[in-house]
Design a protein around this motif. Sequence first.
Motif, PDB file in Angstrom:
ATOM      1  N   ASN A 189       0.864  -1.182   0.000  1.00 17.89           N
ATOM      2  CA  ASN A 189       0.000   0.000   0.000  1.00 17.89           C
ATOM      3  C   ASN A 189       0.902   1.234   0.000  1.00 17.89           C
ATOM      4  O   ASN A 189       2.128   1.121   0.022  1.00 17.89           O
ATOM      5  CB  ASN A 189      -1.024  -0.038   1.149  1.00 17.89           C
ATOM      6  N   THR A 245      -1.258  -0.280  -3.962  1.00 17.05           N
ATOM      7  CA  THR A 245      -2.688   0.012  -3.775  1.00 17.05           C
ATOM      8  C   THR A 245      -2.827   1.340  -3.045  1.00 17.05           C
ATOM      9  O   THR A 245      -2.017   1.684  -2.180  1.00 17.05           O
ATOM     10  CB  THR A 245      -3.394  -1.112  -2.997  1.00 17.05           C
ATOM     11  N   LEU A 246      -3.850   2.109  -3.428  1.00 15.91           N
ATOM     12  CA  LEU A 246      -3.982   3.485  -2.946  1.00 15.91           C
ATOM     13  C   LEU A 246      -5.292   3.708  -2.205  1.00 15.91           C
ATOM     14  O   LEU A 246      -5.858   4.807  -2.257  1.00 15.91           O
ATOM     15  CB  LEU A 246      -3.896   4.454  -4.139  1.00 15.91           C
ATOM     16  N   ALA A 248      -8.886   4.333  -1.289  1.00 17.24           N
ATOM     17  CA  ALA A 248     -10.034   4.845  -2.049  1.00 17.24           C
ATOM     18  C   ALA A 248      -9.631   5.483  -3.383  1.00 17.24           C
ATOM     19  O   ALA A 248     -10.492   5.781  -4.218  1.00 17.24           O
ATOM     20  CB  ALA A 248     -10.800   5.853  -1.199  1.00 17.24           C
ATOM     21  N   GLY A 250      -7.456   3.967  -5.566  1.00 11.79           N
ATOM     22  CA  GLY A 250      -7.306   2.948  -6.598  1.00 11.79           C
ATOM     23  C   GLY A 250      -5.957   2.253  -6.538  1.00 11.79           C
ATOM     24  O   GLY A 250      -5.519   1.847  -5.468  1.00 11.79           O
ATOM     25  N   ALA A 275     -10.273   3.565  -8.028  1.00 12.82           N
ATOM     26  CA  ALA A 275     -10.985   2.550  -7.231  1.00 12.82           C
ATOM     27  C   ALA A 275     -12.371   2.305  -7.818  1.00 12.82           C
ATOM     28  O   ALA A 275     -12.892   3.119  -8.589  1.00 12.82           O
ATOM     29  CB  ALA A 275     -11.101   3.019  -5.786  1.00 12.82           C
ATOM     30  N   LEU A 278     -18.473   2.260  -5.283  1.00 17.67           N
ATOM     31  CA  LEU A 278     -19.070   1.392  -4.265  1.00 17.67           C
ATOM     32  C   LEU A 278     -20.589   1.486  -4.287  1.00 17.67           C
ATOM     33  O   LEU A 278     -21.147   2.576  -4.427  1.00 17.67           O
ATOM     34  CB  LEU A 278     -18.558   1.786  -2.872  1.00 17.67           C
ATOM     35  N   ALA A 283     -17.412   3.149   2.044  1.00 20.82           N
ATOM     36  CA  ALA A 283     -16.778   1.914   2.503  1.00 20.82           C
ATOM     37  C   ALA A 283     -17.336   1.554   3.879  1.00 20.82           C
ATOM     38  O   ALA A 283     -17.387   2.389   4.770  1.00 20.82           O
ATOM     39  CB  ALA A 283     -15.268   2.101   2.573  1.00 20.82           C
ATOM     40  N   THR A 286     -12.961  -1.798   5.612  1.00 22.46           N
ATOM     41  CA  THR A 286     -11.863  -2.026   4.664  1.00 22.46           C
ATOM     42  C   THR A 286     -10.995  -3.236   5.045  1.00 22.46           C
ATOM     43  O   THR A 286     -10.050  -3.557   4.331  1.00 22.46           O
ATOM     44  CB  THR A 286     -10.960  -0.779   4.551  1.00 22.46           C
ATOM     45  N   ALA A 289      -9.335  -5.843   2.393  1.00 18.78           N
ATOM     46  CA  ALA A 289      -9.268  -5.295   1.026  1.00 18.78           C
ATOM     47  C   ALA A 289      -7.912  -5.594   0.377  1.00 18.78           C
ATOM     48  O   ALA A 289      -7.839  -6.013  -0.782  1.00 18.78           O
ATOM     49  CB  ALA A 289      -9.525  -3.792   1.041  1.00 18.78           C
ATOM     50  N   PHE A 293      -7.209  -7.969  -2.852  1.00 17.32           N
ATOM     51  CA  PHE A 293      -6.470  -7.450  -4.001  1.00 17.32           C
ATOM     52  C   PHE A 293      -5.326  -8.396  -4.371  1.00 17.32           C
ATOM     53  O   PHE A 293      -5.159  -8.786  -5.539  1.00 17.32           O
ATOM     54  CB  PHE A 293      -5.923  -6.047  -3.693  1.00 17.32           C
ATOM     55  N   VAL A 327      -9.418  -4.395  -8.616  1.00 18.38           N
ATOM     56  CA  VAL A 327     -10.021  -3.175  -8.086  1.00 18.38           C
ATOM     57  C   VAL A 327     -11.511  -3.398  -7.799  1.00 18.38           C
ATOM     58  O   VAL A 327     -12.035  -2.984  -6.759  1.00 18.38           O
ATOM     59  CB  VAL A 327      -9.794  -2.016  -9.096  1.00 18.38           C
ATOM     60  N   GLY A 331     -13.065  -3.503  -4.040  1.00 21.86           N
ATOM     61  CA  GLY A 331     -14.181  -2.577  -3.791  1.00 21.86           C
ATOM     62  C   GLY A 331     -15.367  -3.312  -3.186  1.00 21.86           C
ATOM     63  O   GLY A 331     -16.009  -2.832  -2.251  1.00 21.86           O
ATOM     64  N   VAL A 334     -14.849  -4.059   0.540  1.00 23.30           N
ATOM     65  CA  VAL A 334     -15.045  -2.959   1.497  1.00 23.30           C
ATOM     66  C   VAL A 334     -16.524  -2.575   1.632  1.00 23.30           C
ATOM     67  O   VAL A 334     -16.891  -1.836   2.543  1.00 23.30           O
ATOM     68  CB  VAL A 334     -14.183  -1.703   1.176  1.00 23.30           C
TER      69      VAL A 334
HETATM   70  P1  ADP Z   1      -4.490  -2.070   2.565  1.00 22.51           P
HETATM   71  O1  ADP Z   1      -5.841  -2.462   3.079  1.00 22.51           O
HETATM   72  O2  ADP Z   1      -3.564  -3.242   2.365  1.00 22.51           O
HETATM   73  O3  ADP Z   1      -3.862  -0.926   3.289  1.00 22.51           O
HETATM   74  P2  ADP Z   1      -5.549  -0.305   0.508  1.00 22.51           P
HETATM   75  O4  ADP Z   1      -6.116   0.534   1.604  1.00 22.51           O
HETATM   76  O5  ADP Z   1      -4.694   0.372  -0.496  1.00 22.51           O
HETATM   77  O6  ADP Z   1      -4.744  -1.559   1.071  1.00 22.51           O
HETATM   78  O7  ADP Z   1      -6.782  -1.008  -0.225  1.00 22.51           O
HETATM   79  C1  ADP Z   1      -6.593  -2.027  -1.175  1.00 22.51           C
HETATM   80  C2  ADP Z   1      -7.545  -1.825  -2.332  1.00 22.51           C
HETATM   81  O8  ADP Z   1      -8.898  -1.883  -1.851  1.00 22.51           O
HETATM   82  C3  ADP Z   1      -7.438  -0.492  -3.043  1.00 22.51           C
HETATM   83  O9  ADP Z   1      -6.468  -0.554  -4.080  1.00 22.51           O
HETATM   84  C4  ADP Z   1      -8.851  -0.311  -3.603  1.00 22.51           C
HETATM   85  O10 ADP Z   1      -8.977  -0.998  -4.836  1.00 22.51           O
HETATM   86  C5  ADP Z   1      -9.715  -0.985  -2.560  1.00 22.51           C
HETATM   87  N1  ADP Z   1     -10.264   0.002  -1.617  1.00 22.51           N
HETATM   88  C6  ADP Z   1      -9.813   0.296  -0.378  1.00 22.51           C
HETATM   89  N2  ADP Z   1     -10.522   1.273   0.192  1.00 22.51           N
HETATM   90  C7  ADP Z   1     -11.482   1.616  -0.704  1.00 22.51           C
HETATM   91  C8  ADP Z   1     -12.552   2.570  -0.736  1.00 22.51           C
HETATM   92  N3  ADP Z   1     -12.791   3.380   0.308  1.00 22.51           N
HETATM   93  N4  ADP Z   1     -13.322   2.635  -1.847  1.00 22.51           N
HETATM   94  C9  ADP Z   1     -13.095   1.810  -2.892  1.00 22.51           C
HETATM   95  N5  ADP Z   1     -12.117   0.898  -2.942  1.00 22.51           N
HETATM   96  C10 ADP Z   1     -11.312   0.796  -1.870  1.00 22.51           C
END
Ligand code: ADP
Length: 354
Positions: A189, A245-246, A248, A250, A275, A278, A283, A286, A289, A293, A327, A331, A334
């Motif tokens: 992440n 991964t980013l 919300a 993407g 992303a 939803l 969300a 999370t 998630a 992924f 993605v 999504g 969450v």
């Molecule tokens: P981690 O949970 O490992 O910290 P992330 O927070 O980057 O990883 O989330 C992983 C993936 O989950 C993201 O790349 C995105 O596709 C999806 N995701 C996470 N939070 C949201 C959100 N609020 N809305 C939509 N998709 C989300």
Amino acid sequence: MTEPVRCLIRGSINVDEYFQVKNIVRPGETISSDGLEKKTGGKGANQAVAVARAGGIVDLVGAVGEDGVWTRKYLEECGVDVKEVEVVKEPTGRALIQVAQDGENSIVLFKGANFTVLPKKPSFYPRTTHLLLQNEIPLSETLAYIHAAAAADGPNGHRISTTFNPSPMPSDEELKMFPWDKLDWLIVNEGEAEDMYKVLAGDKAETEVAKAETIRGSDSYAHLSAYPIVLKLSSLIPKTNIICTLGAKGVLALVPSLQEESEKGKPHEPIFLPAAKLQGGVAVDTTGAGDTFAGYAVAGLMKLSERQGGGRELTREDVREVLRRCVQAAGMCVEKPGANESIPYGRDVDARLA
Ligand code: ADP
Ligand code: NA
């Protein structure tokens, strides 16, 4: 017809115990819990379920205690091959999770059987094409599997493709000695990417990573704070494809193994996907998630290698196709509470993508 390809996960299995409490317990205080739920967790187990639900065949190698034999049964029902999940003397790894009424939580982790060094040396099935690792087992085990994958002949005479999701983050020393040149895919992440960059760059770390010359005009991702970090991290581990991964926002991927990228002098052009939209707009939870992924990513790569028979180079569109499904799946995860049980099935993901 040849048998389908397989993914091997050497990873963790936990019993997650959720205690519903009014407030998280304070030092010296004793409180009662209004409810207790026990669920199968651990990043190895969660990612194995994600690969299976995404349509991939997955072998989980790990350990539980007598108290966790039921998790093996649960994982089997999820479609995970568990015949290499050993039952050992130590108790099963455990997460003691207090969930307060306001939604806040606190967690105590007990490594237990996950830190048993299994007597069996790493080995792969004849159709194993992919290896997926996290960091909830001894790093020595992870390293043994990476080296074994590099030494093994995959089904098409190709090396077994390796993917590492370094969560929780290894120590600075462990990151510095990790055999990055043997790693094909890194899934992190945004925070993990930044931590890794700082450790690996050491004294050379630039505090101001957003140098103008690295932003090459593609407005679709130039605004992302992760972009310069991922670019710099990639320059330190140039053989590894990075999926960052980013949340919300993407996902951003930098894939040096794309044939077009390896042509000399060409700048690395990242792939960005926003992303998923939803249902319900927000969300709900999370948790899981990142594991969803990672599992969908490897299942997608498996599908590609099956389709190509190992003969064709990865294209940018191939990677985009894999990430699109990741993605959407993350999504959907969450949108629902829980970890393991909120990992969606491939058919439902595909229905939402259609
Ligand atoms: P981690 O949970 O490992 O910290 P992330 O927070 O980057 O990883 O989330 C992983 C993936 O989950 C993201 O790349 C995105 O596709 C999806 N995701 C996470 N939070 C949201 C959100 N609020 N809305 C939509 N998709 C989300
Ligand atoms: Na969830």
